[in-house]
Design a protein around this motif. Structure first.
Motif, PDB file in Angstrom:
ATOM      1  N   ASP A 160       0.827  -1.198   0.000  1.00  0.00           N
ATOM      2  CA  ASP A 160       0.000   0.000   0.000  1.00  0.00           C
ATOM      3  C   ASP A 160       0.868   1.257   0.000  1.00  0.00           C
ATOM      4  O   ASP A 160       1.530   1.567   0.992  1.00  0.00           O
ATOM      5  N   GLU A 161       0.849   1.970  -1.099  1.00  0.00           N
ATOM      6  CA  GLU A 161       1.599   3.220  -1.290  1.00  0.00           C
ATOM      7  C   GLU A 161       3.036   3.160  -0.768  1.00  0.00           C
ATOM      8  O   GLU A 161       3.457   3.999   0.032  1.00  0.00           O
ATOM      9  N   PRO A 162       3.801   2.191  -1.247  1.00  0.00           N
ATOM     10  CA  PRO A 162       5.167   2.056  -0.720  1.00  0.00           C
ATOM     11  C   PRO A 162       6.069   3.232  -1.069  1.00  0.00           C
ATOM     12  O   PRO A 162       7.019   3.518  -0.336  1.00  0.00           O
ATOM     13  N   PHE A 163       5.771   3.929  -2.156  1.00  0.00           N
ATOM     14  CA  PHE A 163       6.690   4.991  -2.588  1.00  0.00           C
ATOM     15  C   PHE A 163       6.405   6.330  -1.919  1.00  0.00           C
ATOM     16  O   PHE A 163       7.219   7.237  -2.003  1.00  0.00           O
ATOM     17  N   GLN A 164       5.243   6.441  -1.258  1.00  0.00           N
ATOM     18  CA  GLN A 164       4.902   7.712  -0.598  1.00  0.00           C
ATOM     19  C   GLN A 164       5.937   8.056   0.454  1.00  0.00           C
ATOM     20  O   GLN A 164       6.195   7.258   1.356  1.00  0.00           O
ATOM     21  N   GLY A 165       6.524   9.227   0.324  1.00  0.00           N
ATOM     22  CA  GLY A 165       7.433   9.699   1.364  1.00  0.00           C
ATOM     23  C   GLY A 165       8.810   9.071   1.357  1.00  0.00           C
ATOM     24  O   GLY A 165       9.609   9.340   2.247  1.00  0.00           O
ATOM     25  N   LEU A 166       9.093   8.226   0.369  1.00  0.00           N
ATOM     26  CA  LEU A 166      10.439   7.630   0.302  1.00  0.00           C
ATOM     27  C   LEU A 166      11.389   8.612  -0.370  1.00  0.00           C
ATOM     28  O   LEU A 166      11.069   9.177  -1.415  1.00  0.00           O
ATOM     29  N   ALA A 167      12.565   8.786   0.217  1.00  0.00           N
ATOM     30  CA  ALA A 167      13.582   9.624  -0.422  1.00  0.00           C
ATOM     31  C   ALA A 167      13.969   8.980  -1.755  1.00  0.00           C
ATOM     32  O   ALA A 167      13.876   7.756  -1.888  1.00  0.00           O
ATOM     33  N   PRO A 168      14.398   9.809  -2.738  1.00  0.00           N
ATOM     34  CA  PRO A 168      14.658   9.262  -4.075  1.00  0.00           C
ATOM     35  C   PRO A 168      15.594   8.056  -4.101  1.00  0.00           C
ATOM     36  O   PRO A 168      15.341   7.099  -4.828  1.00  0.00           O
ATOM     37  N   VAL A 169      16.653   8.073  -3.294  1.00  0.00           N
ATOM     38  CA  VAL A 169      17.592   6.939  -3.312  1.00  0.00           C
ATOM     39  C   VAL A 169      16.886   5.656  -2.859  1.00  0.00           C
ATOM     40  O   VAL A 169      17.016   4.595  -3.473  1.00  0.00           O
ATOM     41  N   SER A 198       3.182   8.843 -11.055  1.00  0.00           N
ATOM     42  CA  SER A 198       4.517   9.076 -11.612  1.00  0.00           C
ATOM     43  C   SER A 198       5.593   8.434 -10.724  1.00  0.00           C
ATOM     44  O   SER A 198       6.684   8.123 -11.191  1.00  0.00           O
ATOM     45  N   LEU A 199       5.263   8.216  -9.447  1.00  0.00           N
ATOM     46  CA  LEU A 199       6.236   7.568  -8.557  1.00  0.00           C
ATOM     47  C   LEU A 199       6.515   6.128  -8.965  1.00  0.00           C
ATOM     48  O   LEU A 199       7.531   5.552  -8.613  1.00  0.00           O
ATOM     49  N   LEU A 200       5.583   5.535  -9.716  1.00  0.00           N
ATOM     50  CA  LEU A 200       5.742   4.128 -10.112  1.00  0.00           C
ATOM     51  C   LEU A 200       6.615   3.962 -11.347  1.00  0.00           C
ATOM     52  O   LEU A 200       7.000   2.852 -11.696  1.00  0.00           O
ATOM     53  N   ARG A 201       6.895   5.078 -11.995  1.00  0.00           N
ATOM     54  CA  ARG A 201       7.683   5.052 -13.239  1.00  0.00           C
ATOM     55  C   ARG A 201       7.182   3.956 -14.180  1.00  0.00           C
ATOM     56  O   ARG A 201       5.978   3.804 -14.352  1.00  0.00           O
ATOM     57  N   ASP A 202       8.098   3.133 -14.724  1.00  0.00           N
ATOM     58  CA  ASP A 202       7.646   2.133 -15.702  1.00  0.00           C
ATOM     59  C   ASP A 202       7.466   0.755 -15.067  1.00  0.00           C
ATOM     60  O   ASP A 202       7.434  -0.249 -15.746  1.00  0.00           O
ATOM     61  N   LEU A 203       7.342   0.719 -13.742  1.00  0.00           N
ATOM     62  CA  LEU A 203       7.271  -0.570 -13.057  1.00  0.00           C
ATOM     63  C   LEU A 203       6.072  -1.443 -13.450  1.00  0.00           C
ATOM     64  O   LEU A 203       6.246  -2.606 -13.809  1.00  0.00           O
TER      65      LEU A 203
END
Ligand SMILES: Nc1ncnc2c1ncn2[C@@H]1O[C@H](COP(=O)(O)OP(=O)(O)OP(=O)(O)O)[C@@H](O)[C@H]1O
Ligand SMILES: [Mg+2]
Length: 223
Positions: A160-169, A198-203
């Motif tokens: 569930d929304e793993p990319f929310q709030g993750l630093a870019p690295v 857009s956080l998901l890119r091409d995944l």
């Protein structure tokens, strides 16, 4: 594999999922996108049995799981990393990772095998294993929650929304872990929700769009 048939659900008397009809297939890396409040978390919670359905059914390989309580759904090989990721602070990270397998009563050899698989996919967890679950940063907690979901999720992993709030690295590392997992385990179905696609890119190789509790055709503007 997982069939969601005309699923509706209410929270506090308000309908938040409306007639959801879809299927998750083995080998998919599926995104569920939708604005804040669209119902993404509610859909995952309904699959995990953490919320009663007001109508419809959810089945896994033909078995209706309505009568299977939430704490037993991991028996179907479903792993879940909730938005708030909760690591038990009095346990080490390794103990947190092992927990779903121990609840399932898996033999030690199988737990070790799964832990090795997780460390292969998320190598950043190795140095964290002995630390307390309370000693992780937000991003590290997300990696650990992914690891824990993978310990139980041999067929299906819900993130569930793993990319929310993750630093870019860390977001790059997380995406890399999902790619590797997809390669290593081509039959595993991985479902990732996101409000900012857009956080998901091409995944993802497929995308479902939720709007106000309904699945809609095409791709909604999410941000
Ligand atoms: N505990 C609750 N009490 C009342 N309403 C709730 C509760 N949890 C969710 N809702 C409502 O249910 C709807 C769907 O919420 P949900 O959390 O599933 O959305 P979401 O797509 O996950 O949103 P987000 O992107 O903010 O995580 C929203 O309208 C929300 O306000
Ligand atoms: Mg949510």
């Amino acid at each position: 594999m997982l069939k969601i048939h005309k699923v509706s659900a209410r929270i506090a008397g308000i309908t938040v999922l409306r007639g959801i009809e879809t299927e998750f297939s083995p080998g998919q890396l599926l995104a569920v996108v939708g604005r804040n409040g669209a119902g993404k978390t509610t859909l995952l919670r309904a699959i995990m049995g953490l919320l009663p359905l007001s109508s419809g059914s959810i089945s896994i390989n033909g078995t209706d799981i309505a009568s299977v309580p939430g704490h037993r759904r991991t028996e179907f090989g479903i792993g879940y990393a909730p938005e708030d990721r909760v690591m038990y602070p009095t346990f080490t990270v390794e103990e947190n990772l092992r927990l779903p397998c121990e609840v399932l009563g898996l033999p030690e050899a199988e737990i070790k095998r799964r832990l090795e698989r997780v460390l292969d996919v998320v190598p950043q967890l190795e140095p964290m294993l002995a630390r307390s679950g309370a000693a992780l940063s937000g991003g590290q907690g997300k990696m650990a929650a992914l690891g824990r979901a993978l310990m139980a999720g041999t067929k299906l992993v819900l993130l569930d929304e793993p990319f929310q709030g993750l630093a870019p690295v860390l977001a790059n590392q997380y995406a890399e872990s999902l790619r590797k997992l997809h390669q290593l385990d081509p039959a595993l179905c991985i479902v990732v929700t996101e409000s900012n696609r857009s956080l998901l890119r091409d995944l993802p190789d497929a995308t479902l769009t939720l709007e106000r509790g309904e699945l809609v055709e095409g791709e909604a503007l999410t941000h």
